[in-house]
Design a protein around this motif. Structure first.
Motif, PDB file in Angstrom:
ATOM      1  N   ARG A  27       0.841  -1.197   0.000  1.00  0.00           N
ATOM      2  CA  ARG A  27       0.000   0.000   0.000  1.00  0.00           C
ATOM      3  C   ARG A  27       0.875   1.245   0.000  1.00  0.00           C
ATOM      4  NH1 ARG A  27      -4.139  -0.531   4.168  1.00  0.00           N
ATOM      5  NH2 ARG A  27      -2.348  -0.620   5.549  1.00  0.00           N
ATOM      6  N   GLY A  28       0.548   2.195  -0.848  1.00  0.00           N
ATOM      7  CA  GLY A  28       1.270   3.454  -0.931  1.00  0.00           C
ATOM      8  C   GLY A  28       2.528   3.391  -1.781  1.00  0.00           C
ATOM      9  N   ILE A  29       3.064   2.209  -2.010  1.00  0.00           N
ATOM     10  CA  ILE A  29       4.297   2.028  -2.792  1.00  0.00           C
ATOM     11  C   ILE A  29       3.978   1.531  -4.197  1.00  0.00           C
ATOM     12  CG2 ILE A  29       6.519   0.829  -2.931  1.00  0.00           C
ATOM     13  CD1 ILE A  29       6.317   2.838  -0.603  1.00  0.00           C
ATOM     14  N   GLY A  30       3.189   0.471  -4.299  1.00  0.00           N
ATOM     15  CA  GLY A  30       2.822  -0.035  -5.607  1.00  0.00           C
ATOM     16  C   GLY A  30       2.203  -1.410  -5.547  1.00  0.00           C
ATOM     17  N   CYS A  31       1.237  -1.635  -6.437  1.00  0.00           N
ATOM     18  CA  CYS A  31       0.604  -2.948  -6.522  1.00  0.00           C
ATOM     19  C   CYS A  31      -0.085  -3.103  -7.873  1.00  0.00           C
ATOM     20  CB  CYS A  31      -0.414  -3.150  -5.400  1.00  0.00           C
ATOM     21  SG  CYS A  31      -1.910  -2.163  -5.549  1.00  0.00           S
ATOM     22  N   ASP A  32      -0.346  -4.346  -8.216  1.00  0.00           N
ATOM     23  CA  ASP A  32      -1.214  -4.655  -9.345  1.00  0.00           C
ATOM     24  C   ASP A  32      -2.521  -5.182  -8.745  1.00  0.00           C
ATOM     25  OD1 ASP A  32      -0.566  -7.264  -8.547  1.00  0.00           O
ATOM     26  OD2 ASP A  32       0.578  -7.726 -10.351  1.00  0.00           O
ATOM     27  N   CYS A  33      -3.418  -5.669  -9.573  1.00  0.00           N
ATOM     28  CA  CYS A  33      -4.710  -6.101  -9.041  1.00  0.00           C
ATOM     29  C   CYS A  33      -4.575  -7.287  -8.091  1.00  0.00           C
ATOM     30  CB  CYS A  33      -5.697  -6.387 -10.168  1.00  0.00           C
ATOM     31  SG  CYS A  33      -5.292  -7.788 -11.222  1.00  0.00           S
ATOM     32  N   ILE A  34      -3.655  -8.200  -8.383  1.00  0.00           N
ATOM     33  CA  ILE A  34      -3.429  -9.336  -7.491  1.00  0.00           C
ATOM     34  C   ILE A  34      -2.827  -8.840  -6.179  1.00  0.00           C
ATOM     35  CG2 ILE A  34      -2.116 -11.483  -7.173  1.00  0.00           C
ATOM     36  CD1 ILE A  34      -2.341 -11.842 -10.266  1.00  0.00           C
ATOM     37  N   GLY A  35      -1.884  -7.912  -6.265  1.00  0.00           N
ATOM     38  CA  GLY A  35      -1.265  -7.352  -5.067  1.00  0.00           C
ATOM     39  C   GLY A  35      -2.262  -6.620  -4.177  1.00  0.00           C
ATOM     40  N   LEU A  36      -3.233  -5.956  -4.780  1.00  0.00           N
ATOM     41  CA  LEU A  36      -4.282  -5.297  -4.005  1.00  0.00           C
ATOM     42  C   LEU A  36      -5.049  -6.329  -3.184  1.00  0.00           C
ATOM     43  CD1 LEU A  36      -6.188  -2.919  -3.242  1.00  0.00           C
ATOM     44  CD2 LEU A  36      -7.438  -3.419  -5.363  1.00  0.00           C
ATOM     45  N   ILE A  37      -5.443  -7.424  -3.800  1.00  0.00           N
ATOM     46  CA  ILE A  37      -6.195  -8.466  -3.093  1.00  0.00           C
ATOM     47  C   ILE A  37      -5.311  -9.112  -2.027  1.00  0.00           C
ATOM     48  CG2 ILE A  37      -7.519 -10.604  -3.344  1.00  0.00           C
ATOM     49  CD1 ILE A  37      -8.678  -7.928  -4.740  1.00  0.00           C
ATOM     50  N   ARG A  38      -4.038  -9.347  -2.348  1.00  0.00           N
ATOM     51  CA  ARG A  38      -3.101  -9.900  -1.369  1.00  0.00           C
ATOM     52  C   ARG A  38      -2.985  -8.985  -0.150  1.00  0.00           C
ATOM     53  NH1 ARG A  38       2.224 -10.300  -4.438  1.00  0.00           N
ATOM     54  NH2 ARG A  38       3.017 -10.905  -2.396  1.00  0.00           N
ATOM     55  N   GLY A  39      -2.880  -7.677  -0.393  1.00  0.00           N
ATOM     56  CA  GLY A  39      -2.749  -6.724   0.701  1.00  0.00           C
ATOM     57  C   GLY A  39      -3.983  -6.668   1.574  1.00  0.00           C
ATOM     58  N   ILE A  40      -5.147  -6.714   0.956  1.00  0.00           N
ATOM     59  CA  ILE A  40      -6.394  -6.730   1.734  1.00  0.00           C
ATOM     60  C   ILE A  40      -6.463  -8.007   2.557  1.00  0.00           C
ATOM     61  CG2 ILE A  40      -8.915  -6.887   1.544  1.00  0.00           C
ATOM     62  CD1 ILE A  40      -8.612  -5.037  -0.974  1.00  0.00           C
ATOM     63  N   TRP A  41      -6.118  -9.149   1.945  1.00  0.00           N
ATOM     64  CA  TRP A  41      -6.120 -10.441   2.655  1.00  0.00           C
ATOM     65  C   TRP A  41      -5.188 -10.363   3.876  1.00  0.00           C
ATOM     66  CZ3 TRP A  41      -8.570 -15.165   1.075  1.00  0.00           C
ATOM     67  CH2 TRP A  41      -8.241 -16.275   1.869  1.00  0.00           C
ATOM     68  N   ARG A  42      -3.982  -9.812   3.681  1.00  0.00           N
ATOM     69  CA  ARG A  42      -3.033  -9.703   4.806  1.00  0.00           C
ATOM     70  C   ARG A  42      -3.618  -8.879   5.942  1.00  0.00           C
ATOM     71  NH1 ARG A  42       0.941  -8.541   0.808  1.00  0.00           N
ATOM     72  NH2 ARG A  42       0.777  -6.366   1.417  1.00  0.00           N
ATOM     73  N   GLU A  43      -4.268  -7.779   5.600  1.00  0.00           N
ATOM     74  CA  GLU A  43      -4.836  -6.942   6.659  1.00  0.00           C
ATOM     75  C   GLU A  43      -5.981  -7.649   7.380  1.00  0.00           C
ATOM     76  OE1 GLU A  43      -6.268  -2.441   7.579  1.00  0.00           O
ATOM     77  OE2 GLU A  43      -4.768  -2.848   6.045  1.00  0.00           O
ATOM     78  N   LEU A  44      -6.747  -8.430   6.665  1.00  0.00           N
ATOM     79  CA  LEU A  44      -7.860  -9.145   7.282  1.00  0.00           C
ATOM     80  C   LEU A  44      -7.407 -10.316   8.141  1.00  0.00           C
ATOM     81  CD1 LEU A  44     -10.334  -9.326   4.260  1.00  0.00           C
ATOM     82  CD2 LEU A  44     -10.495  -7.800   6.249  1.00  0.00           C
ATOM     83  N   TYR A  45      -6.414 -11.065   7.640  1.00  0.00           N
ATOM     84  CA  TYR A  45      -6.058 -12.339   8.269  1.00  0.00           C
ATOM     85  C   TYR A  45      -4.645 -12.401   8.834  1.00  0.00           C
ATOM     86  CZ  TYR A  45     -10.122 -13.449   5.398  1.00  0.00           C
ATOM     87  OH  TYR A  45     -11.359 -13.433   4.798  1.00  0.00           O
ATOM     88  N   GLY A  46      -3.825 -11.385   8.589  1.00  0.00           N
ATOM     89  CA  GLY A  46      -2.488 -11.350   9.175  1.00  0.00           C
ATOM     90  C   GLY A  46      -1.393 -11.972   8.333  1.00  0.00           C
ATOM     91  N   GLU A  47      -1.754 -12.775   7.372  1.00  0.00           N
ATOM     92  CA  GLU A  47      -0.755 -13.422   6.512  1.00  0.00           C
ATOM     93  C   GLU A  47      -1.413 -13.765   5.185  1.00  0.00           C
ATOM     94  OE1 GLU A  47      -1.503 -17.971   8.135  1.00  0.00           O
ATOM     95  OE2 GLU A  47       0.249 -16.893   8.805  1.00  0.00           O
ATOM     96  N   GLU A  48      -0.577 -13.983   4.182  1.00  0.00           N
ATOM     97  CA  GLU A  48      -1.109 -14.384   2.879  1.00  0.00           C
ATOM     98  C   GLU A  48      -1.428 -15.875   2.915  1.00  0.00           C
ATOM     99  OE1 GLU A  48       0.660 -12.800  -0.651  1.00  0.00           O
ATOM    100  OE2 GLU A  48       1.479 -11.103   0.464  1.00  0.00           O
ATOM    101  N   PRO A  49      -2.388 -16.304   2.126  1.00  0.00           N
ATOM    102  CA  PRO A  49      -2.817 -17.699   2.197  1.00  0.00           C
ATOM    103  C   PRO A  49      -1.832 -18.688   1.594  1.00  0.00           C
ATOM    104  CG  PRO A  49      -3.972 -16.574   0.440  1.00  0.00           C
ATOM    105  CD  PRO A  49      -3.181 -15.529   1.179  1.00  0.00           C
ATOM    106  N   GLU A  50      -1.014 -18.225   0.656  1.00  0.00           N
ATOM    107  CA  GLU A  50      -0.049 -19.102  -0.004  1.00  0.00           C
ATOM    108  C   GLU A  50       0.987 -18.227  -0.701  1.00  0.00           C
ATOM    109  OE1 GLU A  50      -2.786 -21.305  -2.488  1.00  0.00           O
ATOM    110  OE2 GLU A  50      -2.519 -19.923  -4.158  1.00  0.00           O
ATOM    111  N   PRO A  51       2.164 -18.779  -0.952  1.00  0.00           N
ATOM    112  CA  PRO A  51       3.170 -17.998  -1.683  1.00  0.00           C
ATOM    113  C   PRO A  51       2.703 -17.705  -3.108  1.00  0.00           C
ATOM    114  CG  PRO A  51       4.101 -20.047  -0.799  1.00  0.00           C
ATOM    115  CD  PRO A  51       2.624 -20.090  -0.573  1.00  0.00           C
ATOM    116  N   VAL A  52       3.121 -16.568  -3.622  1.00  0.00           N
ATOM    117  CA  VAL A  52       2.775 -16.185  -4.989  1.00  0.00           C
ATOM    118  C   VAL A  52       4.051 -16.268  -5.830  1.00  0.00           C
ATOM    119  CG1 VAL A  52       1.911 -14.337  -6.465  1.00  0.00           C
ATOM    120  CG2 VAL A  52       0.921 -14.686  -4.198  1.00  0.00           C
ATOM    121  N   ALA A  53       4.012 -17.117  -6.837  1.00  0.00           N
ATOM    122  CA  ALA A  53       5.167 -17.260  -7.726  1.00  0.00           C
ATOM    123  C   ALA A  53       5.265 -16.048  -8.643  1.00  0.00           C
ATOM    124  CB  ALA A  53       5.020 -18.535  -8.554  1.00  0.00           C
ATOM    125  N   HIS A  54       6.449 -15.818  -9.171  1.00  0.00           N
ATOM    126  CA  HIS A  54       6.645 -14.739 -10.140  1.00  0.00           C
ATOM    127  C   HIS A  54       5.704 -14.960 -11.317  1.00  0.00           C
ATOM    128  CE1 HIS A  54       8.532 -11.763 -12.670  1.00  0.00           C
ATOM    129  NE2 HIS A  54       8.531 -12.671 -13.642  1.00  0.00           N
TER     130      HIS A  54
END
Length: 154
Positions: A27-54
């Motif tokens: 947030r505030g630095i940069g994201c794509d649409c997947i990163g936006l959802i990842r960031g919201i998930w982190r704020e809701l649950y404290g961690e991402e659900p799975e690693p995201v490959a390149h």
């Protein structure tokens, strides 16, 4: 609006103005649409659900797998009908019926959604008919069984 939906929309709104950055998720630095959802998930649950490959910018055009649609089902559960959309729901988009899901956003209701828009930033857009036609799936964020724990880690 449900309390969970209200919280998700409030979190998504804090991302508005974040510059578009492929594969970013800060947030505030940069994201794509997947990163936006990842960031919201982190704020809701404290961690991402799975690693995201390149993934390359043209990842959806390669390989023939509908990876984003599959992740939606795996992490959020079965898709809901478009008529069941509620504020806070995840929207997945495909540009044409015969293509892979390639974009994501958060429905904020009644006719807007928040998404990371390439060459713009995270923004609130009107869900005009041309966007509505592209909705491939609607998913509701899962309810965490224990405070602070990701539903996907259960």
């Amino acid at each position: 609006m449900s309390a969970a939906g209200e919280r998700i929309v409030a979190v998504a709104e804090t991302w508005i103005g974040t510059p578009y950055r492929h594969q970013g998720a800060t947030r505030g630095i940069g994201c794509d649409c997947i990163g936006l959802i990842r960031g919201i998930w982190r704020e809701l649950y404290g961690e991402e659900p799975e690693p995201v490959a390149h993934y390359a910018p043209d990842w959806a055009e390669r390989g023939g797998e509908d990876r984003m649609a599959e992740a939606g089902i795996r992490l959020f559960g079965p898709a809901l009908g478009v008529g069941q959309m509620q504020p806070g729901d995840l929207l997945l988009f495909r540009w044409r019926p015969d293509t892979m899901v390639k974009h994501a956003g958060i429905f904020v209701g009644p006719s807007h959604f928040i998404h990371a828009y390439e060459q713009v930033a995270v923004t609130r857009s009107v869900l005009v008919p041309s966007w509505r036609r592209k909705i491939a799936a609607v998913h509701r964020f899962p309810t965490a069984r224990d405070e602070g724990q990701s539903p996907a880690s259960k």
